[in-house]
Scaffold this active site. Sequence first.
Site, PDB file in Angstrom:
ATOM      1  N   GLN A 181       0.815  -1.216   0.000  1.00 26.09           N
ATOM      2  CA  GLN A 181       0.000   0.000   0.000  1.00 26.09           C
ATOM      3  C   GLN A 181       0.851   1.270   0.000  1.00 26.09           C
ATOM      4  O   GLN A 181       0.328   2.352  -0.298  1.00 26.09           O
ATOM      5  CB  GLN A 181      -0.948   0.008   1.215  1.00 26.09           C
ATOM      6  CG  GLN A 181      -1.965  -1.126   1.220  1.00 26.09           C
ATOM      7  CD  GLN A 181      -3.049  -0.966   0.156  1.00 26.09           C
ATOM      8  OE1 GLN A 181      -3.179   0.071  -0.495  1.00 26.09           O
ATOM      9  NE2 GLN A 181      -3.834  -2.012  -0.049  1.00 26.09           N
ATOM     10  N   CYS A 329      -9.843  -7.242   0.203  1.00 24.79           N
ATOM     11  CA  CYS A 329      -9.449  -8.513  -0.399  1.00 24.79           C
ATOM     12  C   CYS A 329     -10.415  -9.617   0.017  1.00 24.79           C
ATOM     13  O   CYS A 329     -10.472 -10.663  -0.589  1.00 24.79           O
ATOM     14  CB  CYS A 329      -8.019  -8.872  -0.016  1.00 24.79           C
ATOM     15  SG  CYS A 329      -6.853  -7.801  -0.834  1.00 24.79           S
TER      16      CYS A 329
HETATM   17  N1  PLP Z   1      -0.711  -6.889   1.341  1.00 24.41           N
HETATM   18  C1  PLP Z   1      -1.509  -5.830   1.488  1.00 24.41           C
HETATM   19  C2  PLP Z   1      -1.175  -4.798   2.516  1.00 24.41           C
HETATM   20  C3  PLP Z   1      -2.657  -5.691   0.692  1.00 24.41           C
HETATM   21  O1  PLP Z   1      -3.453  -4.633   0.840  1.00 24.41           O
HETATM   22  C4  PLP Z   1      -2.948  -6.706  -0.265  1.00 24.41           C
HETATM   23  C5  PLP Z   1      -4.192  -6.625  -1.066  1.00 24.41           C
HETATM   24  O2  PLP Z   1      -5.098  -5.878  -0.738  1.00 24.41           O
HETATM   25  C6  PLP Z   1      -2.064  -7.777  -0.406  1.00 24.41           C
HETATM   26  C7  PLP Z   1      -0.966  -7.837   0.421  1.00 24.41           C
HETATM   27  C8  PLP Z   1      -2.296  -8.841  -1.447  1.00 24.41           C
HETATM   28  O3  PLP Z   1      -2.018  -8.307  -2.726  1.00 24.41           O
HETATM   29  P1  PLP Z   1      -2.398  -9.032  -4.098  1.00 24.41           P
HETATM   30  O4  PLP Z   1      -3.789  -8.629  -4.414  1.00 24.41           O
HETATM   31  O5  PLP Z   1      -1.413  -8.509  -5.102  1.00 24.41           O
HETATM   32  O6  PLP Z   1      -2.252 -10.490  -3.897  1.00 24.41           O
END
Ligand code: PLP
Length: 396
Positions: A181, A329
């Site tokens: 982020q 997510c």
């Molecule tokens: N780490 C953080 C802080 C996130 O906000 C996210 C997704 O929202 C992820 C990891 C995972 O990312 P990705 O969607 O590329 O798998």
Amino acid sequence: MTTQRFYLDHNATTPLRPAAREAMLDALDATGNASSVHAEGRAARALVETAREKVAALVGGRARNVVFTSGATEALNLALRPDWRIGPQGGHFELLLASATEHVAALEGHAFGRRVEILPVDRSGRLDLAALGTTLAGYAGARVMVCLQAANNETGVLQPVAEAAEQVHAAGGLLVCDAVQAAGRIACSFETTGADMLVLSSHKTGGPMGAGALVLRDAALHCDRPLIRGGGQERGFRAGTENVAAIAGFGAAAAEAAASRDAEAARIARLRDAFEAGLAHVAPGAVVFGQGAPRLPNTSAFAIPGPSAEILLMAFDLAGVALSSGSACSSGKVKRSHVLAAMGTAPEIAAGALRVSFGWTSADQDVAAVLDVLAAILARIGRKQATSRAKTAASP
Ligand code: PLP
């Protein structure tokens, strides 16, 4: 009639930048496997290597230490394994320490089994550095890996990564920083964090979904048993034919995010501040999480005592405003936030938590729209409550 849409969910995913789209279209038109030695293969390889340089530059790393993955979730799964060594003589890692507010991709994606300790955060969501120190001292002599995010996806709160890295290194450990982020939004590099590995996600920087990277500080870092095995791609760290178009888009987005970072951070902070000033006016009882702590310029997580996040989210969506509750997510289903719980937020407040996150497409009209819609929703709720109170009073 279509309702005009206002997209305020950049921490979930930020819209594709035109430069990334263009780079992807060019790459899609190219033939060739980046591992092939013929001209077509070499052209695909050139696209991957150009993107590698751009992604490395985003965090002040070296191109050869960038390992492309399918996203940050995979990069965290690759990083958080005991099988890493620092140099040929180094031993494997015995224990993982992770802050309580890490993303689920870290908390559930690591390969340490039960050999994990969760570190507490304070009420603003910042890692308790004293607890880190005590925990490291308790495991003196053990090889410890620590996972700490640069910025929280739900609240935007920044972690004291550089201070943590100093402690971790003094104890002989290794620090993995989830920079998903923060990278491209604020200064976030090996220099600013002191991290040994940085985790990046393409779609949070304006690149496509399905690409990410694990960037190593030092070429001496080696993983004896990578997550995906079977081919020599990505220096053996990640087998499988590269997704050339997605990687090319990631590189273009990283370059653009880096070039516009400081000006965009200032512009977006003004939008976020205008939103929070308006929120205090429209909903005087609203709580903004982590407001007093250092935060990303683009994120505002808040709760209005009373209505549940689920009801509010749906009402916003119907009115054309896309925002989020908790971690996007896991969106589609509103569940209690482990981040707010770790910050000691009362469950009844956390149940109403929403997140507005701005980005490169955001403008003043987004702030006006979210505040107007919120005022209308609260007025509607107020009218309903008044009607039901009147009915109760009138009933014999
Ligand atoms: N780490 C953080 C802080 C996130 O906000 C996210 C997704 O929202 C992820 C990891 C995972 O990312 P990705 O969607 O590329 O798998």
